[in-house]
Design an enzyme around this catalytic site. Structure first.
Site, mmCIF file in Angstrom:
data_model
loop_
_atom_site.group_PDB
_atom_site.id
_atom_site.type_symbol
_atom_site.label_atom_id
_atom_site.label_comp_id
_atom_site.label_asym_id
_atom_site.label_seq_id
_atom_site.Cartn_x
_atom_site.Cartn_y
_atom_site.Cartn_z
ATOM 1 N N CYS B 77 80.329 14.381 80.759
ATOM 2 C CA CYS B 77 78.917 14.763 80.608
ATOM 3 C C CYS B 77 77.986 13.643 81.096
ATOM 4 C CB CYS B 77 78.630 15.170 79.159
ATOM 5 S SG CYS B 77 77.082 16.084 79.002
ATOM 6 N N HIS B 181 82.382 19.756 78.540
ATOM 7 C CA HIS B 181 82.988 19.029 77.420
ATOM 8 C C HIS B 181 84.402 19.542 77.172
ATOM 9 C CE1 HIS B 181 79.513 16.707 76.084
ATOM 10 N NE2 HIS B 181 78.806 17.710 76.530
ATOM 11 N N GLU B 183 86.549 18.339 75.314
ATOM 12 C CA GLU B 183 86.855 18.191 73.885
ATOM 13 C C GLU B 183 86.323 19.350 73.050
ATOM 14 O OE1 GLU B 183 84.522 16.611 75.542
ATOM 15 O OE2 GLU B 183 82.771 16.244 74.286
#
Lengths: 251, 199
Positions: B77, B181, B183
């Site tokens: 990001c 993202h 994650e």
């Protein structure tokens, strides 16, 4: 292409999910983490946890729960309920929340939105508005819908976005609990007048209501609690239905 | 396997840590040069604002350190944007690892079907062209939250469309970067994290 989001909401009291019935594959529907994992498996795009106790002495319980959720689920989630300061937000974001939602505290102190946006970024500040239609317009209500204001919902939404709110979670009190569909008129008005995503909330009863929220209400996301909680609608089935309606959905 | 997450004044470190733990990796979170240099893999995360992040990196001598890394390094990001030449956000000169510019989504002037800024939600990645995307299918969905984007470039290993086509991932030598993202991108995002660890 960016997809429309389906967001189950879990009401939390004293670290437990309020009401709800068990899914076959989870042991305890009262455990927010187990329920969250189940929703993520079904294809939920995000989750919202609304802490309805949210008193100061319960804060620690909440941040511990947030950490447990963040450890176990791999989709984004928002935490809301009684958040009123930079410190509250800092604790929850550090615990692992992706976003926080603020409501009454932001209305009473609009500068809070600006301060939070400056410190943490607009992308993690969701402004929740409870709204009710009366005397020919939609007005903002506070304290979980108990306190009426004279502010129109459109004017508050615009002001909040100018101050730095990154998303708006719009709950219609007229529709909430009716299962007759979302308030598509006000959702559309807000969605067309502000340039941040709008999450429609309140009134979901059938799958077609979600399609209406996206097509008529121009919502970017739709939130519901009981239809998912009581297994009246399976998220995977809902997303297939919406996809068949040519709505951009992550399957 | 020693994985270091670079600690600086930008958020989402906790989410990245938890995501690594879910795939059996226990990262260290550090701004110590020796610790970072001795790691096998390095993650440069970030949610925040470009100019204040760059100021922090420069003041802590992390800017030169990051550019000098030889291990596989993954920017996420804001981390990706800081690895480019320049960002329109705060008119910021960045690390210059990738010869690309970072621009703002500017859709406010359009009337009909205006795209919202920031882009928040799940969008697809395509034209995948890196080991980072092993086992990831074309047009897989990833979770994005951003107002600024990296232009298309020679280092592009994934493309995304939000009003325009832009670079959703870059790679140059040992440097990898993703705008989305991983994650927070469900099982597919987890696979990308695993692929990075396996490089």
């Amino acid at each position: 292409m960016l997809t429309k989001r389906i967001i189950p909401c879990l009401d939390i009291k004293d670290g437990r999910t309020v009401k709800g019935i068990n899914f076959e594959n989870i042991r305890d529907a009262g455990d927010p983490v187990e329920l969250a994992i189940e929703y993520a498996k079904q294809g939920a795009d995000e989750l919202v946890f609304l802490d309805i106790t949210a008193t100061n002495e319960k804060r620690k319980t909440l941040s511990e729960l947030v950490t447990r959720i963040a450890k176990h689920i791999n989709i984004p989630f928002t935490v809301g309920g009684g958040i009123s300061s930079i410190e509250d937000v800092s604790v929850l974001l550090k615990a692992g929340a992706d976003k926080v939602s603020i409501n009454t505290s932001a209305y009473k102190n609009p500068q809070l939105i600006k301060e939070l946006a400056n410190q943490f970024g607009s992308q993690c500040i969701v402004l929740a508005i409870d709204t009710k239609f009366e005397n020919n317009d939609w007005f903002v209500y506070l304290n979980g819908g108990k306190v009426k204001t004279e502010t129109t919902t459109v004017s508050w939404a615009k002001k909040a976005v100018e101050l730095g709110a990154g998303e708006i979670l719009l709950t219609s009190m007229n529709n909430d609990g009716t299962k007759n569909g979302f308030a598509n008129d006000i959702t559309k008005r807000i969605s067309e007048q502000v340039n941040v995503p709008i999450i429609a909330s309140g009134g979901a009863g059938k799958m077609e209501h979600f399609a209406d929220a996206f097509l008529e209400g121009k919502a970017d996301a739709a939130l519901a609690a009981s239809v998912f909680h009581y297994k009246e609608i399976n998220i995977q089935d809902l997303k297939k239905y919406l996809s068949n309606k040519k709505i951009a959905i992550r399957i | 396997m020693k994985v270091a997450i670079i600690k600086y004044n930008a958020g989402n470190i906790q989410s990245v840590t938890f995501a690594l733990e879910r795939i059996g990796v226990n990262p260290i979170i550090t701004d110590n040069a020796d610790e970072i240099l001795s790691a096998d893999k390095i993650i440069f995360p970030g949610v925040g604002e470009a100019s204040s992040a760059m100021t922090y990196l420069r003041n802590n001598n992390l800017d030169k350190l990051i550019v000098s890394l030889k291990q596989p390094t993954l920017g996420i990001c804001l981390g990706m944007q800081l690895m480019c030449n320049h960002s329109e956000e705060g008119d910021t000169n960045c690390l210059g690892i990738f010869d690309s510019s970072v621009k703002k989504f500017d859709y406010e002037k359009q009337q009909e079907n205006t795209l919202k800024v920031p882009q928040i939600g799940w969008n697809t990645i395509y034209n995948l062209n890196s080991k980072l995307f092993n086992k990831i299918k074309e047009n897989e969905y990833m979770y994005f939250v951003h107002s600024y984007y990296v232009e298309k470039s020679n280092d592009m290993i994934a493309t995304t469309n939000y009003g325009i086509e832009y670079s959703s991932a870059l790679q140059k030598n040992n440097f990898y970067a993703v705008q989305f993202h991983p994650e927070k991108s469900s099982d597919a995002g987890q696979q990308i994290m695993q692929n990075f660890i396996a490089l």
